[in-house]
Scaffold this motif. Structure first.
Motif, PDB file in Angstrom:
ATOM      1  N   GLN A  35     -35.376 -23.479  21.487  1.00 36.00           N
ATOM      2  CA  GLN A  35     -34.442 -23.882  20.424  1.00 36.00           C
ATOM      3  C   GLN A  35     -34.204 -22.698  19.478  1.00 36.00           C
ATOM      4  OE1 GLN A  35     -33.654 -27.355  20.119  1.00 36.00           O
ATOM      5  NE2 GLN A  35     -32.348 -27.166  18.348  1.00 36.00           N
ATOM      6  N   ASP A  36     -32.932 -22.443  19.162  1.00 32.41           N
ATOM      7  CA  ASP A  36     -32.596 -21.359  18.237  1.00 32.41           C
ATOM      8  C   ASP A  36     -33.063 -21.688  16.824  1.00 32.41           C
ATOM      9  OD1 ASP A  36     -31.434 -19.838  20.186  1.00 32.41           O
ATOM     10  OD2 ASP A  36     -29.375 -20.336  19.649  1.00 32.41           O
ATOM     11  N   THR A  37     -33.587 -20.668  16.138  1.00 31.74           N
ATOM     12  CA  THR A  37     -33.954 -20.832  14.736  1.00 31.74           C
ATOM     13  C   THR A  37     -32.680 -20.756  13.896  1.00 31.74           C
ATOM     14  OG1 THR A  37     -34.249 -18.461  14.408  1.00 31.74           O
ATOM     15  CG2 THR A  37     -36.191 -19.719  15.106  1.00 31.74           C
ATOM     16  N   ILE A  38     -32.796 -21.072  12.630  1.00 25.28           N
ATOM     17  CA  ILE A  38     -31.648 -20.998  11.718  1.00 25.28           C
ATOM     18  C   ILE A  38     -31.129 -19.565  11.653  1.00 25.28           C
ATOM     19  CG2 ILE A  38     -30.942 -21.246   9.310  1.00 25.28           C
ATOM     20  CD1 ILE A  38     -32.930 -23.619   9.150  1.00 25.28           C
ATOM     21  N   GLN A  39     -32.057 -18.602  11.620  1.00 26.35           N
ATOM     22  CA  GLN A  39     -31.666 -17.188  11.560  1.00 26.35           C
ATOM     23  C   GLN A  39     -30.862 -16.797  12.802  1.00 26.35           C
ATOM     24  OE1 GLN A  39     -31.962 -15.172   9.036  1.00 26.35           O
ATOM     25  NE2 GLN A  39     -31.156 -13.378  10.070  1.00 26.35           N
ATOM     26  N   ILE A  40     -31.299 -17.234  13.975  1.00 23.61           N
ATOM     27  CA  ILE A  40     -30.582 -16.904  15.207  1.00 23.61           C
ATOM     28  C   ILE A  40     -29.207 -17.572  15.215  1.00 23.61           C
ATOM     29  CG2 ILE A  40     -30.571 -17.232  17.717  1.00 23.61           C
ATOM     30  CD1 ILE A  40     -33.604 -16.750  17.655  1.00 23.61           C
ATOM     31  N   LYS A  41     -29.127 -18.803  14.742  1.00 21.74           N
ATOM     32  CA  LYS A  41     -27.836 -19.493  14.664  1.00 21.74           C
ATOM     33  C   LYS A  41     -26.872 -18.740  13.753  1.00 21.74           C
ATOM     34  CE  LYS A  41     -29.499 -24.125  15.701  1.00 21.74           C
ATOM     35  NZ  LYS A  41     -29.765 -25.475  15.217  1.00 21.74           N
ATOM     36  N   LYS A  42     -27.396 -18.233  12.628  1.00 19.98           N
ATOM     37  CA  LYS A  42     -26.554 -17.451  11.707  1.00 19.98           C
ATOM     38  C   LYS A  42     -26.059 -16.179  12.395  1.00 19.98           C
ATOM     39  CE  LYS A  42     -28.644 -18.964   7.349  1.00 19.98           C
ATOM     40  NZ  LYS A  42     -29.483 -18.545   6.221  1.00 19.98           N
ATOM     41  N   LEU A  43     -26.953 -15.512  13.131  1.00 21.92           N
ATOM     42  CA  LEU A  43     -26.563 -14.289  13.827  1.00 21.92           C
ATOM     43  C   LEU A  43     -25.519 -14.573  14.911  1.00 21.92           C
ATOM     44  CD1 LEU A  43     -30.068 -12.611  14.061  1.00 21.92           C
ATOM     45  CD2 LEU A  43     -28.109 -11.727  12.785  1.00 21.92           C
ATOM     46  N   ARG A  44     -25.681 -15.672  15.627  1.00 21.12           N
ATOM     47  CA  ARG A  44     -24.697 -16.042  16.660  1.00 21.12           C
ATOM     48  C   ARG A  44     -23.337 -16.342  16.012  1.00 21.12           C
ATOM     49  NH1 ARG A  44     -27.261 -16.223  21.444  1.00 21.12           N
ATOM     50  NH2 ARG A  44     -29.379 -17.050  21.552  1.00 21.12           N
ATOM     51  N   TYR A  45     -23.357 -16.985  14.846  1.00 19.93           N
ATOM     52  CA  TYR A  45     -22.114 -17.250  14.126  1.00 19.93           C
ATOM     53  C   TYR A  45     -21.455 -15.928  13.707  1.00 19.93           C
ATOM     54  CZ  TYR A  45     -18.816 -18.726  10.602  1.00 19.93           C
ATOM     55  OH  TYR A  45     -17.677 -18.887   9.870  1.00 19.93           O
ATOM     56  N   LYS A  46     -22.268 -14.980  13.237  1.00 20.99           N
ATOM     57  CA  LYS A  46     -21.725 -13.676  12.838  1.00 20.99           C
ATOM     58  C   LYS A  46     -21.106 -12.952  14.028  1.00 20.99           C
ATOM     59  CE  LYS A  46     -24.717 -12.825   8.866  1.00 20.99           C
ATOM     60  NZ  LYS A  46     -25.769 -11.970   8.288  1.00 20.99           N
ATOM     61  N   ILE A  47     -21.731 -13.068  15.196  1.00 21.41           N
ATOM     62  CA  ILE A  47     -21.158 -12.460  16.402  1.00 21.41           C
ATOM     63  C   ILE A  47     -19.809 -13.094  16.707  1.00 21.41           C
ATOM     64  CG2 ILE A  47     -21.392 -12.298  18.921  1.00 21.41           C
ATOM     65  CD1 ILE A  47     -24.394 -11.879  18.494  1.00 21.41           C
ATOM     66  N   SER A  48     -19.759 -14.408  16.650  1.00 17.32           N
ATOM     67  CA  SER A  48     -18.511 -15.126  16.925  1.00 17.32           C
ATOM     68  C   SER A  48     -17.418 -14.726  15.934  1.00 17.32           C
ATOM     69  CB  SER A  48     -18.765 -16.632  16.861  1.00 17.32           C
ATOM     70  OG  SER A  48     -17.582 -17.328  17.045  1.00 17.32           O
ATOM     71  N   ALA A  49     -17.769 -14.666  14.650  1.00 12.96           N
ATOM     72  CA  ALA A  49     -16.787 -14.291  13.626  1.00 12.96           C
ATOM     73  C   ALA A  49     -16.317 -12.849  13.823  1.00 12.96           C
ATOM     74  CB  ALA A  49     -17.391 -14.463  12.233  1.00 12.96           C
ATOM     75  N   THR A  50     -17.233 -11.955  14.170  1.00 12.77           N
ATOM     76  CA  THR A  50     -16.877 -10.554  14.387  1.00 12.77           C
ATOM     77  C   THR A  50     -15.973 -10.413  15.610  1.00 12.77           C
ATOM     78  OG1 THR A  50     -18.976  -9.878  13.397  1.00 12.77           O
ATOM     79  CG2 THR A  50     -17.800  -8.213  14.662  1.00 12.77           C
ATOM     80  N   LEU A  51     -16.271 -11.161  16.672  1.00 14.47           N
ATOM     81  CA  LEU A  51     -15.408 -11.133  17.862  1.00 14.47           C
ATOM     82  C   LEU A  51     -14.000 -11.628  17.539  1.00 14.47           C
ATOM     83  CD1 LEU A  51     -17.720 -12.354  20.753  1.00 14.47           C
ATOM     84  CD2 LEU A  51     -16.466 -10.202  20.651  1.00 14.47           C
ATOM     85  N   THR A  52     -13.907 -12.669  16.725  1.00 13.39           N
ATOM     86  CA  THR A  52     -12.604 -13.190  16.328  1.00 13.39           C
ATOM     87  C   THR A  52     -11.825 -12.137  15.531  1.00 13.39           C
ATOM     88  OG1 THR A  52     -13.489 -15.429  16.251  1.00 13.39           O
ATOM     89  CG2 THR A  52     -11.436 -15.047  15.070  1.00 13.39           C
ATOM     90  N   LYS A  53     -12.502 -11.491  14.577  1.00 11.12           N
ATOM     91  CA  LYS A  53     -11.862 -10.436  13.782  1.00 11.12           C
ATOM     92  C   LYS A  53     -11.423  -9.280  14.670  1.00 11.12           C
ATOM     93  CE  LYS A  53     -14.434 -11.296   9.518  1.00 11.12           C
ATOM     94  NZ  LYS A  53     -15.481 -10.762   8.635  1.00 11.12           N
ATOM     95  N   LYS A  54     -12.282  -8.908  15.625  1.00  8.19           N
ATOM     96  CA  LYS A  54     -11.955  -7.807  16.534  1.00  8.19           C
ATOM     97  C   LYS A  54     -10.714  -8.145  17.356  1.00  8.19           C
ATOM     98  CE  LYS A  54     -13.622  -5.535  20.696  1.00  8.19           C
ATOM     99  NZ  LYS A  54     -14.614  -5.556  21.751  1.00  8.19           N
ATOM    100  N   ASN A  55     -10.670  -9.353  17.921  1.00 12.39           N
ATOM    101  CA  ASN A  55      -9.518  -9.745  18.733  1.00 12.39           C
ATOM    102  C   ASN A  55      -8.236  -9.798  17.913  1.00 12.39           C
ATOM    103  OD1 ASN A  55     -11.054  -9.874  21.047  1.00 12.39           O
ATOM    104  ND2 ASN A  55     -11.515 -12.045  20.795  1.00 12.39           N
TER     105      ASN A  55
END
Length: 187
Positions: free
Chosen positions: A79-99
């Motif tokens: 199970q992902d920790t809260i910190q890992i979930k935040k990092l995954r969200y940041k990756i998703s947001a960064t990918l969206t900005k990049k695209n």
């Protein structure tokens, strides 16, 4: 003719003879039925993640349809920790900005109809281009600052992924141990 490299995953408890038999069965059903016959188990070390196991396999591969099996910690069931979930969200947001950035700074969105290639000097009609690459010399037609910004997005994502791996290692006792087996066959 060529050959294909594949990877299979097995639980740690799987019998080694069963793994070898399974690999031989897969090789016999693929391509022209020749390939990995022997699977080596060169180390008892359990690698921290799949990437480390892949690196070890790549480093110790002898070629010639060599089969290699190593153990690694599989975090997919943890199970992902809260910190890992935040990092995954940041990756998703960064990918969206990049695209979005790539779309906005595409060659197709420039005002002039003809674009000059900085490398070969060709005048190219932007409406006839299928990508941001010069069809003659394969040079990227976007400005160096745009390419640098895209690279910065990629580096940011890589930093987030590294942080995720560090966070996962804090909980490595919860991860399942799996075999990663590399095999090859001739096509």
């Amino acid at each position: 003719m060529s050959h294909t490299v594949k990877f299979m995953y097995y639980p740690e408890q799987e019998d080694v003879r069963r793994i070898i038999a399974d690999i031989r069965w897969h090789v016999s059903r693929q391509g022209d039925h020749s390939g990995t016959d022997i699977v080596r188990f060169p180390t008892n070390e359990v690698f921290d993640n799949e990437d480390a196991a892949m690196a070890y396999i790549k480093q110790h591969d002898r070629g010639n349809y060599d089969g290699i099996a190593v153990k690694f910690r599989d975090f997919s069931t943890v199970q992902d920790t809260i910190q890992i979930k935040k990092l995954r969200y940041k990756i998703s947001a960064t990918l969206t900005k990049k695209n979005e950035y790539i779309h906005i700074h595409s060659v197709k969105t420039r005002k002039p109809i003809y674009i000059s290639c900085p490398c070969c000097g060709s005048k190219l009609n932007k409406d006839r281009l299928s990508s941001n690459i010069c069809p003659l010399c394969r040079t990227d037609l976007r400005s160096p600052s745009v390419l640098q910004k895209i690279k910065a997005f990629d580096e940011k994502i890589k930093d987030y992924e590294t942080a995720i791996k560090k966070e996962q290692l804090k909980r490595k006792d919860e991860a399942e141990i799996q075999w990663l087996v590399k095999y090859e066959y001739h096509c």
